[in-house]
Enzyme design. Sequence first.
Site, PDB file in Angstrom:
ATOM      1  N   GLU A 260      15.675  24.132  61.668  1.00 26.81           N
ATOM      2  CA  GLU A 260      16.165  22.799  62.018  1.00 26.81           C
ATOM      3  C   GLU A 260      16.840  22.143  60.811  1.00 26.81           C
ATOM      4  O   GLU A 260      16.322  22.216  59.692  1.00 26.81           O
ATOM      5  CB  GLU A 260      14.986  21.950  62.478  1.00 26.81           C
ATOM      6  CG  GLU A 260      15.306  20.487  62.750  1.00 26.81           C
ATOM      7  CD  GLU A 260      14.054  19.665  62.978  1.00 26.81           C
ATOM      8  OE1 GLU A 260      14.180  18.518  63.457  1.00 26.81           O
ATOM      9  OE2 GLU A 260      12.949  20.159  62.683  1.00 26.81           O
ATOM     10  N   LYS A 319      18.899  18.250  70.779  1.00 32.84           N
ATOM     11  CA  LYS A 319      17.479  17.997  71.001  1.00 32.84           C
ATOM     12  C   LYS A 319      17.270  16.864  71.991  1.00 32.84           C
ATOM     13  O   LYS A 319      17.903  15.811  71.893  1.00 32.84           O
ATOM     14  CB  LYS A 319      16.794  17.674  69.664  1.00 32.84           C
ATOM     15  CG  LYS A 319      15.281  17.544  69.766  1.00 32.84           C
ATOM     16  CD  LYS A 319      14.653  17.274  68.404  1.00 32.84           C
ATOM     17  CE  LYS A 319      13.141  17.143  68.518  1.00 32.84           C
ATOM     18  NZ  LYS A 319      12.502  16.815  67.231  1.00 32.84           N
ATOM     19  N   CYS A 369      11.945  21.532  66.606  1.00 35.04           N
ATOM     20  CA  CYS A 369      10.787  20.823  66.072  1.00 35.04           C
ATOM     21  C   CYS A 369       9.637  20.857  67.079  1.00 35.04           C
ATOM     22  O   CYS A 369       9.276  21.910  67.571  1.00 35.04           O
ATOM     23  CB  CYS A 369      11.178  19.400  65.678  1.00 35.04           C
ATOM     24  SG  CYS A 369       9.910  18.511  64.758  1.00 35.04           S
TER      25      CYS A 369
END
Length: 493
Positions: A260, A319, A369
């Site tokens: 990430e 995301k 994440c």
Amino acid sequence: MGSDPILKWGLTPFFLGAATVLAFEPAGLFPVALLTVAVLVHLWMGATPRRAFLAGYAFGLGMFGAGVSWIYVSLHTFGGMPPLLAGLATLIFCAFLALFPAAAGWLQARVPAYPAVRACILIPAAWVLLEWLRSWILTGFPWLSLGYASVGWPLQGFAPLLGVFGLSFLTLSLAGMLWLASERKARLLPILSFVVVLGAGQALRHAEWSERTGEPLPAALLQGNIPQDLKFRPERYARTLETYAALVEGSSARLIVLPETALPRFYDAVEPQYIAQLEAAAKRNNGDLLLGIPLRTSAGKYYNSALTLGASPRQAYHKVHLVPFGEFVPPGFGWVLRLVQIPLSDFSRGARDQQPLAIAGQRVAVNICYEDVFGDAMARWLPQATLLVNMSNVAWFGDSLAPAQHLQIARLRAVETGRMHLAATNTGITAAIDRDGRVLARLTQFTEGRLEIVAQGYSGMTPYARFKDWPVVVGSLLALAFAAFIARRAASR
């Protein structure tokens, strides 16, 4: 237990909750959860709703206080919040989370029932409903759901059927059976039931819910080990690029995955020749590279994204499930940013209907994440997705319990979906997880490295992927409602 109310309803459940953290990784002692919860069941038996609430609250405060203390690390060590304020914020957060097991205790105590029914059905049902609510309220925080502790143990076999909340229900039910067996009467039935449930779970671990699709895929998971306190410093930028370029150039894998925000600048601010260098390396391998990088649009929106480079057409995943305060600021809480220094803390949410990325001959479901802590969200990728890939930067939590707990969660996602799950992280734990939850290979934390593995795509739908959490949630609700109905009907007679 002692007759002192403070000991019985406060300190005892508090220490039981703290000890329950040993059931999760890195210790991974699942039987500890069965024992601590069995004692909690004992405290809840015959307790008034108020006392059950207090015992549940103390238990939750101990469990979350010990289990998610890493929140302090991200707020103070890397977020720059003053120590006292960071400690207070962490305490308030844990105190809020403790309300959920407290509410579970209160709820089950409100419903009259026989001890065996309460221990093995009503307490598990109340607990699961509150765990599920915790995964939704304020964007959700399902960390330390009891079901995760059963990864690698016999109960794991039920995961493709019932998901993590089903495992939580069974964990509570087994603890209730232990409590029943500790009573002087009727020991045989609860012991037999305990053995049958564990035996069924172990047998289910041998069931295959998905089938291979496509050829084995050489993959490389990169771990740059960029210190969080240096990651966004301008003077570190060139070295970061050199680190990842060297790791990419040294791999011949068809799928290369970076963590990430591996590149700590917006995509349009990165030198085009560097992007071309990464893409050329991926094309040389006749494959693709997944790059974690923030993107911004002409409309002024920012995304925490994964971008593909290589032989396949360029694609991106934005995301969806953002971290409150870390990636977006809830309305009315802008003042928090004056207390912490968190770069890139105002992202926009990606669309929920994004499709898996067609790269390296597979359809890859990318999650970034802590998105993989939401089982129902991961299940939505199926049946299209053949491979799961998580890109994380858990450097925010330092050398704490968080990385090991996150890996345990990822292992359960692999089992629930019947898919391999690849995790590429900045500082660890970078790992390859098979569809049965086994960690096939991993890198040591806080080291720079490249994990070369052979991945396999899978197709098919597990029952959990098809129905998600609803059977367990609705079943728990019906169990409580039916018990309340029977009790009210009996009272009216």
